[in-house]
Design a protein around this motif. Structure first.
Motif, PDB file in Angstrom:
ATOM      1  N   HIS A  60     -36.705 -12.836   2.947  1.00 13.05           N
ATOM      2  CA  HIS A  60     -37.869 -13.627   2.550  1.00 13.05           C
ATOM      3  C   HIS A  60     -38.822 -12.818   1.678  1.00 13.05           C
ATOM      4  CE1 HIS A  60     -39.478 -11.365   5.965  1.00 13.05           C
ATOM      5  NE2 HIS A  60     -40.681 -11.603   5.485  1.00 13.05           N
ATOM      6  N   ASP A  61     -38.564 -11.512   1.571  1.00 15.58           N
ATOM      7  CA  ASP A  61     -39.400 -10.627   0.754  1.00 15.58           C
ATOM      8  C   ASP A  61     -38.706 -10.408  -0.580  1.00 15.58           C
ATOM      9  OD1 ASP A  61     -40.559  -8.256  -0.433  1.00 15.58           O
ATOM     10  OD2 ASP A  61     -41.478  -7.829   1.514  1.00 15.58           O
ATOM     11  N   ARG A  62     -39.272 -10.971  -1.648  1.00 18.69           N
ATOM     12  CA  ARG A  62     -38.617 -10.890  -2.959  1.00 18.69           C
ATOM     13  C   ARG A  62     -38.573  -9.470  -3.509  1.00 18.69           C
ATOM     14  NH1 ARG A  62     -39.852 -14.750  -6.014  1.00 18.69           N
ATOM     15  NH2 ARG A  62     -40.980 -16.022  -4.484  1.00 18.69           N
ATOM     16  N   PHE A  63     -39.461  -8.600  -3.050  1.00 19.34           N
ATOM     17  CA  PHE A  63     -39.459  -7.222  -3.539  1.00 19.34           C
ATOM     18  C   PHE A  63     -38.309  -6.432  -2.915  1.00 19.34           C
ATOM     19  CE2 PHE A  63     -43.823  -8.705  -4.056  1.00 19.34           C
ATOM     20  CZ  PHE A  63     -44.038  -8.412  -5.404  1.00 19.34           C
ATOM     21  N   PHE A  64     -38.162  -6.508  -1.587  1.00 13.04           N
ATOM     22  CA  PHE A  64     -37.037  -5.835  -0.951  1.00 13.04           C
ATOM     23  C   PHE A  64     -35.700  -6.397  -1.428  1.00 13.04           C
ATOM     24  CE2 PHE A  64     -40.026  -4.146   2.213  1.00 13.04           C
ATOM     25  CZ  PHE A  64     -39.504  -2.864   2.376  1.00 13.04           C
ATOM     26  N   LEU A  65     -35.670  -7.673  -1.726  1.00 12.59           N
ATOM     27  CA  LEU A  65     -34.427  -8.297  -2.163  1.00 12.59           C
ATOM     28  C   LEU A  65     -33.894  -7.648  -3.435  1.00 12.59           C
ATOM     29  CD1 LEU A  65     -32.585 -10.617  -1.190  1.00 12.59           C
ATOM     30  CD2 LEU A  65     -33.796 -12.124  -2.775  1.00 12.59           C
TER      31      LEU A  65
ATOM     32  N   PRO B   1     -38.444 -15.915   8.318  1.00 13.38           N
ATOM     33  CA  PRO B   1     -37.744 -16.309   9.552  1.00 13.38           C
ATOM     34  C   PRO B   1     -38.664 -16.852  10.632  1.00 13.38           C
ATOM     35  CG  PRO B   1     -36.909 -14.223   8.751  1.00 13.38           C
ATOM     36  CD  PRO B   1     -38.103 -14.545   7.911  1.00 13.38           C
ATOM     37  N   ASP B   2     -39.942 -16.489  10.601  1.00 15.79           N
ATOM     38  CA  ASP B   2     -40.871 -16.971  11.609  1.00 15.79           C
ATOM     39  C   ASP B   2     -41.309 -18.413  11.368  1.00 15.79           C
ATOM     40  OD1 ASP B   2     -40.826 -14.566  12.988  1.00 15.79           O
ATOM     41  OD2 ASP B   2     -42.484 -13.717  11.824  1.00 15.79           O
ATOM     42  N   GLY B   3     -40.943 -18.970  10.210  1.00 22.98           N
ATOM     43  CA  GLY B   3     -41.305 -20.353   9.900  1.00 22.98           C
ATOM     44  C   GLY B   3     -40.167 -21.312  10.218  1.00 22.98           C
ATOM     45  N   GLY B   4     -40.472 -22.586  10.201  1.00 21.77           N
ATOM     46  CA  GLY B   4     -39.490 -23.595  10.573  1.00 21.77           C
ATOM     47  C   GLY B   4     -38.439 -23.881   9.518  1.00 21.77           C
ATOM     48  N   GLU B   5     -38.652 -23.437   8.274  1.00 24.91           N
ATOM     49  CA  GLU B   5     -37.736 -23.779   7.191  1.00 24.91           C
ATOM     50  C   GLU B   5     -36.585 -22.779   7.042  1.00 24.91           C
ATOM     51  OE1 GLU B   5     -40.224 -23.977   3.776  1.00 24.91           O
ATOM     52  OE2 GLU B   5     -41.143 -25.896   4.344  1.00 24.91           O
ATOM     53  N   PHE B   6     -36.654 -21.670   7.757  1.00 23.74           N
ATOM     54  CA  PHE B   6     -35.658 -20.612   7.587  1.00 23.74           C
ATOM     55  C   PHE B   6     -34.261 -21.084   7.956  1.00 23.74           C
ATOM     56  CE2 PHE B   6     -33.224 -17.084   9.488  1.00 23.74           C
ATOM     57  CZ  PHE B   6     -33.131 -16.237   8.390  1.00 23.74           C
ATOM     58  N   THR B   7     -34.122 -21.740   9.092  1.00 18.32           N
ATOM     59  CA  THR B   7     -32.793 -22.160   9.544  1.00 18.32           C
ATOM     60  C   THR B   7     -32.161 -23.139   8.570  1.00 18.32           C
ATOM     61  OG1 THR B   7     -33.359 -21.785  11.864  1.00 18.32           O
ATOM     62  CG2 THR B   7     -31.513 -23.269  11.418  1.00 18.32           C
TER      63      THR B   7
ATOM     64  N   LEU C  46     -30.927 -21.166   5.629  1.00 21.96           N
ATOM     65  CA  LEU C  46     -29.761 -20.345   5.955  1.00 21.96           C
ATOM     66  C   LEU C  46     -28.502 -21.204   6.070  1.00 21.96           C
ATOM     67  CD1 LEU C  46     -29.602 -17.268   6.385  1.00 21.96           C
ATOM     68  CD2 LEU C  46     -29.482 -17.708   8.825  1.00 21.96           C
ATOM     69  N   LEU C  47     -28.628 -22.348   6.679  1.00 21.80           N
ATOM     70  CA  LEU C  47     -27.469 -23.243   6.815  1.00 21.80           C
ATOM     71  C   LEU C  47     -26.949 -23.691   5.452  1.00 21.80           C
ATOM     72  CD1 LEU C  47     -28.675 -25.370   9.851  1.00 21.80           C
ATOM     73  CD2 LEU C  47     -26.664 -23.889   9.810  1.00 21.80           C
ATOM     74  N   GLU C  48     -27.846 -23.916   4.515  1.00 23.34           N
ATOM     75  CA  GLU C  48     -27.419 -24.310   3.168  1.00 23.34           C
ATOM     76  C   GLU C  48     -26.706 -23.163   2.459  1.00 23.34           C
ATOM     77  OE1 GLU C  48     -26.626 -26.058  -0.418  1.00 23.34           O
ATOM     78  OE2 GLU C  48     -27.039 -26.940   1.553  1.00 23.34           O
ATOM     79  N   ILE C  49     -27.194 -21.947   2.621  1.00 21.69           N
ATOM     80  CA  ILE C  49     -26.533 -20.780   2.011  1.00 21.69           C
ATOM     81  C   ILE C  49     -25.154 -20.578   2.630  1.00 21.69           C
ATOM     82  CG2 ILE C  49     -26.661 -18.268   1.706  1.00 21.69           C
ATOM     83  CD1 ILE C  49     -29.765 -18.627   1.755  1.00 21.69           C
ATOM     84  N   ILE C  50     -25.065 -20.736   3.944  1.00 19.61           N
ATOM     85  CA  ILE C  50     -23.778 -20.592   4.629  1.00 19.61           C
ATOM     86  C   ILE C  50     -22.780 -21.616   4.098  1.00 19.61           C
ATOM     87  CG2 ILE C  50     -22.634 -20.921   6.866  1.00 19.61           C
ATOM     88  CD1 ILE C  50     -25.146 -19.653   8.147  1.00 19.61           C
ATOM     89  N   ARG C  51     -23.243 -22.842   3.909  1.00 19.17           N
ATOM     90  CA  ARG C  51     -22.356 -23.886   3.372  1.00 19.17           C
ATOM     91  C   ARG C  51     -21.929 -23.570   1.944  1.00 19.17           C
ATOM     92  NH1 ARG C  51     -22.228 -27.633  -0.095  1.00 19.17           N
ATOM     93  NH2 ARG C  51     -24.368 -27.180  -0.787  1.00 19.17           N
ATOM     94  N   ARG C  52     -22.893 -23.196   1.114  1.00 17.09           N
ATOM     95  CA  ARG C  52     -22.623 -22.950  -0.305  1.00 17.09           C
ATOM     96  C   ARG C  52     -21.710 -21.745  -0.497  1.00 17.09           C
ATOM     97  NH1 ARG C  52     -27.875 -22.045  -3.798  1.00 17.09           N
ATOM     98  NH2 ARG C  52     -28.299 -24.046  -2.790  1.00 17.09           N
ATOM     99  N   GLU C  53     -21.912 -20.698   0.289  1.00 14.90           N
ATOM    100  CA  GLU C  53     -21.157 -19.458   0.124  1.00 14.90           C
ATOM    101  C   GLU C  53     -19.929 -19.373   1.030  1.00 14.90           C
ATOM    102  OE1 GLU C  53     -21.383 -16.947  -1.935  1.00 14.90           O
ATOM    103  OE2 GLU C  53     -23.292 -17.348  -2.952  1.00 14.90           O
TER     104      GLU C  53
ATOM    105  N   LYS D 292     -33.454 -13.721  17.433  1.00 11.87           N
ATOM    106  CA  LYS D 292     -34.102 -14.757  18.241  1.00 11.87           C
ATOM    107  C   LYS D 292     -33.991 -16.125  17.566  1.00 11.87           C
ATOM    108  CE  LYS D 292     -37.232 -16.660  21.086  1.00 11.87           C
ATOM    109  NZ  LYS D 292     -36.810 -17.210  22.388  1.00 11.87           N
ATOM    110  N   VAL D 293     -34.239 -16.179  16.259  1.00 14.64           N
ATOM    111  CA  VAL D 293     -34.167 -17.457  15.536  1.00 14.64           C
ATOM    112  C   VAL D 293     -32.744 -17.990  15.531  1.00 14.64           C
ATOM    113  CG1 VAL D 293     -34.488 -18.567  13.290  1.00 14.64           C
ATOM    114  CG2 VAL D 293     -36.187 -16.935  14.112  1.00 14.64           C
ATOM    115  N   LEU D 294     -31.773 -17.120  15.261  1.00 13.74           N
ATOM    116  CA  LEU D 294     -30.375 -17.544  15.293  1.00 13.74           C
ATOM    117  C   LEU D 294     -30.002 -18.065  16.676  1.00 13.74           C
ATOM    118  CD1 LEU D 294     -28.657 -14.628  13.327  1.00 13.74           C
ATOM    119  CD2 LEU D 294     -28.990 -16.962  12.506  1.00 13.74           C
TER     120      LEU D 294
END
Length: 354
Positions: free
Chosen positions: A39-44, A58-64, A67-74, A88-90
């Motif tokens: 979620h940090d564009r600098f570390f990325l 990851p602490d927000g509700g949109e993370f999952t 992630l599910l969309e990336i898993i599907r796409r990739e 914890k989120v997973l």
């Protein structure tokens, strides 16, 4: 039959933890396709993954959802978290994933992320842990110190968090009160988030084990020899090590396996256990990180043919993974040294004599 390429997703892309995992994964044959997310564009920008995605926090509700969309796409086979927050989120949303996350039970993960609750759980099951007391208020300090009968230093830390959050040795009530109120006033940490425990002066072990449906695939003990920023904090101890080595530590491994089997009837996934020895050399568990690999000593878990990271990825991808040739850890002594902005180096002990 030609083996297929495993497609792995690693969180925290661009951090040292993710890079260590990715280098260990790339020891697989054939080499996996690795996707990094952060979620940090600098570390990325520092990520060494083959493809990278910016995600919500990851602490927000949109993370999952992201992630599910990336898993599907990739077409991802395996997800590897690099910190407890993502684990914890997973864990909390595991039913939404169509792939095997290879995680311990949700109850296990929640318990391990509360160090005091974990200590009490293990103590009741006769697994060695340091004597530990939770702090109700600052007025509790007198009673807690009285229970130790002037035995010397106590270990003060928060019951949740990583990287030695709020951790220091204290010699008396005044020191403990000053330390805790400083964290309360400057960082907003509640007094009731702190614990006091007996100080364990002996060797520091990290024992990592990998399990699949009740079968222990491999374990490896690592001894921590020195720490980052050791001279910049009162304890001289930090959760991130700068020098460590693989060791044969049968007592530490024995305690580790007892703890994991106390947590789960049929353990699955990664369990990273930290232990310290008391004055008599008896190892006691100080914390367990369930569901992920350690951030610092991953390179030592990928040495030789029994690459624990590769075994995790293969098992999650549905491949048959056999019990390691040395399931209780290699007796060969390897050292790992690392520094800021440097790739960790691993070398056998005999090279020190060259």
């Amino acid at each position: 039959m030609k083996k297929r390429v495993v497609r792995a997703l690693v969180t925290g892309a661009g951090t040292g933890s993710s890079a260590n995992l990715i280098r260990a994964l790339r020891a697989m044959s054939p080499k996996p396709h690795v996707v990094g997310v952060n979620h940090d564009r600098f570390f990325l920008r520092l990520s060494i993954a083959d493809a990278n995605y910016l995600t919500p926090d990851p602490d927000g509700g949109e993370f999952t959802d992201a992630l599910l969309e990336i898993i599907r796409r990739e077409r991802i086979d395996v997800v590897m978290a690099t910190n407890d927050n993502v684990v914890k989120v997973l864990s909390d949303h595991r039913r939404r994933y169509k792939i095997d996350l290879l995680l311990p039970r949700r109850e296990t993960i929640d318990l391990c992320q509360d160090k005091y609750a974990l200590t009490e759980f293990l103590r009741r099951r006769n697994v060695p842990v340091p004597r530990t007391f939770e702090l109700k208020s600052l007025r509790s300090l007198n009673g807690i110190f009285a229970r130790f009968s002037n035995e010397g230093l106590l270990w003060c830390r928060t019951r949740r968090g990583s990287r030695s959050l709020g951790a220091t040795p204290v010699a008396n009530i005044a020191q403990a009160r000053s330390w805790i109120t400083q964290w309360r006033d400057l960082r907003g940490v509640k007094v009731s988030d702190f614990t006091l425990a007996e100080y364990l002066p002996g060797r520091h072990f990290m024992v990592h084990s990998l399990w699949y449906k009740g079968t222990m695939l491999r374990t490896q003990a690592v001894e921590v020899l020195s720490y980052f920023a050791a001279g910049n904090n009162p304890s001289g101890i930090f959760s991130m090590c700068s020098l460590a080595k693989t060791v044969a530590a049968p007592e530490a491994v024995k305690v580790t396996l007892r703890a994991v089997e106390a947590l789960e009837k049929a353990p699955t996934g990664a369990f990273f256990v930290e232990l310290k020895e008391d004055a008599d050399g008896v190892p006691a568990i100080t914390e367990i990180n369930a569901g992920r690999f350690p951030s610092g000593v991953t390179a030592l878990l990928a040495v030789g043919r029994d690459n624990m990271v590769a075994s995790f990825a293969a098992a999650a991808a549905g491949e048959k993974v056999s019990v390691a040739a040395e399931p209780h850890g290699s007796a060969a002594e390897y050292y790992m040294v690392r520094d800021i902005d440097a790739v960790p180096a691993v070398f056998p002990a005999e090279e020190l004599l060259e």
